[in-house]
Motif scaffolding. Structure first.
Motif, mmCIF file in Angstrom:
data_model
loop_
_atom_site.group_PDB
_atom_site.id
_atom_site.type_symbol
_atom_site.label_atom_id
_atom_site.label_comp_id
_atom_site.label_asym_id
_atom_site.label_seq_id
_atom_site.Cartn_x
_atom_site.Cartn_y
_atom_site.Cartn_z
ATOM 1 N N MET A 1 0.832 -1.214 0.000
ATOM 2 C CA MET A 1 0.000 0.000 0.000
ATOM 3 C C MET A 1 0.869 1.269 0.000
ATOM 4 S SD MET A 1 -3.268 -0.860 0.029
ATOM 5 C CE MET A 1 -4.357 -2.230 0.432
ATOM 6 N N GLU A 2 1.971 1.241 0.789
ATOM 7 C CA GLU A 2 2.825 2.430 0.879
ATOM 8 C C GLU A 2 3.450 2.750 -0.474
ATOM 9 O OE1 GLU A 2 3.128 -0.218 2.850
ATOM 10 O OE2 GLU A 2 2.235 0.535 4.695
ATOM 11 N N ILE A 3 3.778 1.674 -1.211
ATOM 12 C CA ILE A 3 4.397 1.904 -2.527
ATOM 13 C C ILE A 3 3.416 2.594 -3.472
ATOM 14 C CG2 ILE A 3 5.328 0.714 -4.561
ATOM 15 C CD1 ILE A 3 6.423 -1.409 -2.671
ATOM 16 N N THR B 1 0.950 4.586 -2.609
ATOM 17 C CA THR B 1 0.802 5.980 -2.175
ATOM 18 C C THR B 1 2.009 6.814 -2.592
ATOM 19 O OG1 THR B 1 -0.426 5.171 -0.252
ATOM 20 C CG2 THR B 1 0.372 7.448 -0.174
ATOM 21 N N GLU B 2 3.220 6.249 -2.411
ATOM 22 C CA GLU B 2 4.450 7.003 -2.696
ATOM 23 C C GLU B 2 4.673 7.233 -4.189
ATOM 24 O OE1 GLU B 2 7.870 5.069 -1.107
ATOM 25 O OE2 GLU B 2 9.277 6.623 -1.812
ATOM 26 N N TRP B 3 4.404 6.201 -5.006
ATOM 27 C CA TRP B 3 4.741 6.270 -6.431
ATOM 28 C C TRP B 3 3.500 6.345 -7.329
ATOM 29 C CZ3 TRP B 3 9.709 7.010 -7.586
ATOM 30 C CH2 TRP B 3 10.673 6.594 -6.661
ATOM 31 N N GLU C 1 0.706 -3.652 -5.353
ATOM 32 C CA GLU C 1 1.835 -3.177 -6.160
ATOM 33 C C GLU C 1 2.251 -4.225 -7.203
ATOM 34 O OE1 GLU C 1 1.961 -3.915 -3.031
ATOM 35 O OE2 GLU C 1 3.627 -5.272 -2.621
ATOM 36 N N GLY D 1 -6.670 3.480 -3.839
ATOM 37 C CA GLY D 1 -5.697 3.412 -2.747
ATOM 38 C C GLY D 1 -5.124 2.022 -2.542
ATOM 39 N N GLY D 2 -5.267 1.139 -3.546
ATOM 40 C CA GLY D 2 -4.639 -0.178 -3.449
ATOM 41 C C GLY D 2 -5.590 -1.348 -3.532
ATOM 42 N N SER E 1 10.598 -1.246 -5.500
ATOM 43 C CA SER E 1 10.417 -1.891 -4.188
ATOM 44 C C SER E 1 11.641 -1.643 -3.290
ATOM 45 C CB SER E 1 10.193 -3.384 -4.361
ATOM 46 O OG SER E 1 8.985 -3.594 -5.059
#
Length: 421
Positions: free
Chosen positions: A1-3, A5-7, A87, A295-296, A421
């Protein structure tokens, strides 16, 4: 999930670029394949083919294309295997778009008419095996594709052969071929309108919220066919007997009757392609957009935004205009010599088989049907009328499309995974 949001923005830009690249490949190969018989028979020019494709592909995609697309093409992989790892789906769809685009570019440059669907299916299988494992792939779907390598050209070839033989019996072998051509021409144009409207109605006009029964669909298709046949009669009546040309080639005036009829088949093929293949071709792009916007969340299906359809349409027209001439040469001139009567038979046969497949669920490829139909009209003049070396190269290109897409997608998947990653 963070990936995600970040990219997210970077993934979206890459998806748009790769999606445009792939639709460019669809235009250069798939649409060129659909227009090849019309251009190769001399009925329309390349410039006219581009204009027809630009208009009819858009109309087909907007009027009869789906507003929801399968994000994981044809149920090839199980969405549940990606739960908690969105991702991987993004890497996989970016890799699939790029891999299919690269393979379509290679095939188009060499003049090979390959299946766009098989290109993207092979790419998705490649990423699924590399990124998730063998268990993620529904292998029975791959079995259907292998079956289509045989079923599609056989059905297309048989239908084209029968239509060509009917034209020969009703028109070419008649005492007055020109008069018979003007008599039967509107009937064949009726069949074009009837068949194409049946394709759209059986598929379902979701944008118009129309859900007709089989009987209602047949009635509407018959009315549309009659209108098309009437327009065809007006155009055919304008064709005059050219005695001077007939002295050089006995059927010159007959072929002139079929020239305006080819305009109908060219429009029909572009419309059918727009309604059936454009939305599916940009499914991976819709998948990436869906994952980023949610959001994923990974879904089996996603809404198809209007701007993605527009992007697909632009890519297709540019692809046809820039590199489509190579595949059109293969279909239109290299497999066998096409005239308007032969080109008309091949295109009408291809459309008829697509109707049969869409109603019965037969696993077929429209590209393979079209190539088989051209071979069928060539075969009506004997095996010597076919260039077997060209056909052999085409068959080899069909066989390597799936593994080529898979290997390329696996390599690109690892590249994206290593980079982000």
């Amino acid at each position: 999930m963070e990936i995600i949001t970040e990219w997210g923005s970077v993934f979206l830009i890459l998806a748009i670029v790769f999606g445009l690249y792939m639709t460019w490949g669809i235009g250069a190969n798939d649409v060129a394949n659909a227009m090849g018989t019309s251009v190769g028979s001399g009925a329309i020019t390349v410039r006219q083919a581009i204009l027809i494709a630009a208009v009819c592909e858009f109309i087909g995609a907007f009027v009869a294309g789906g507003d929801v697309t399968e994000t994981i093409r044809s149920g090839i992989i199980d969405a549940e295997t990606l739960d908690g790892r969105p991702e991987l789906l993004v890497y996989g769809m970016l890799a699939s778009l790029l891999a299919a685009g690269v393979w379509l570019m290679i095939a188009s440059a060499r003049g090979w008419p390959v299946s766009t669907t098989h290109s993207i299916v092979g790419a998705i299988v490649g990423f699924a095996v590399a990124g998730i494992g063998l268990h993620a792939v529904h292998w029975e779907t791959i079995g259907q594709i292998v079956a289509s390598w045989v079923i599609s050209p056989l059905l297309g070839g048989l239908a084209a052969l029968l239509i060509m033989l009917s034209i020969r019996h009703l028109i070419l072998n008649a005492e007055n071929p020109f008069r018979q051509a003007k008599r039967w021409g509107p009937v064949y144009v009726f069949l074009v309108g009837w068949i194409v409207s049946l394709v759209s109605l059986f598929k379902g006009l979701k944008h118009l919220d129309l859900h007709l029964t089989t009987t209602e669909s047949l009635i509407v298709a018959t009315v549309f066919g009659l209108v098309t046949g009437l327009i065809g009669k007006v155009l055919i009546d304008r064709v005059k007997l050219d005695e001077k040309a007939d002295r050089a080639f006995h059927f010159a005036s007959v072929e002139k009757v079929f020239t305006p009829m080819m305009i109908f088949t060219a429009c029909a093929m572009a419309f059918a392609h727009g309604s059936n293949d454009v939305a599916n071709g940009i499914g991976p792009l819709a998948a990436v957009v869906s994952v980023i916007q949610s959001g994923g969340a990974v879904a089996q299906k996603a809404q198809l935004p209007l701007w993605i359809l527009l992007l697909g349409g632009i890519g297709i027209v540019v692809g046809l205009a820039t590199l489509g001439y190579r595949v059109m040469q293969t279909i239109g001139t290299r497999i066998t010599e096409l005239t308007p009567t032969r080109g008309f038979s091949a295109t009408l046969a291809a459309a008829a088989v697509v109707v049969l497949a869409s109603k019965t669920g037969l696993p077929v490829s429209t590209t393979h049907i079209a190539v088989g139909a051209v071979m069928g009209v060539g075969l009506s003049r004997g095996i010597a009328a076919l260039d077997l070396r060209v056909i052999g190269n085409i068959v080899v290109s069909w066989l390597i499309t799936l593994p080529a897409g898979a290997v390329l997608a696996a390599a690109f998947f690892y590249l994206f995974k290593f980079s982000f990653s």
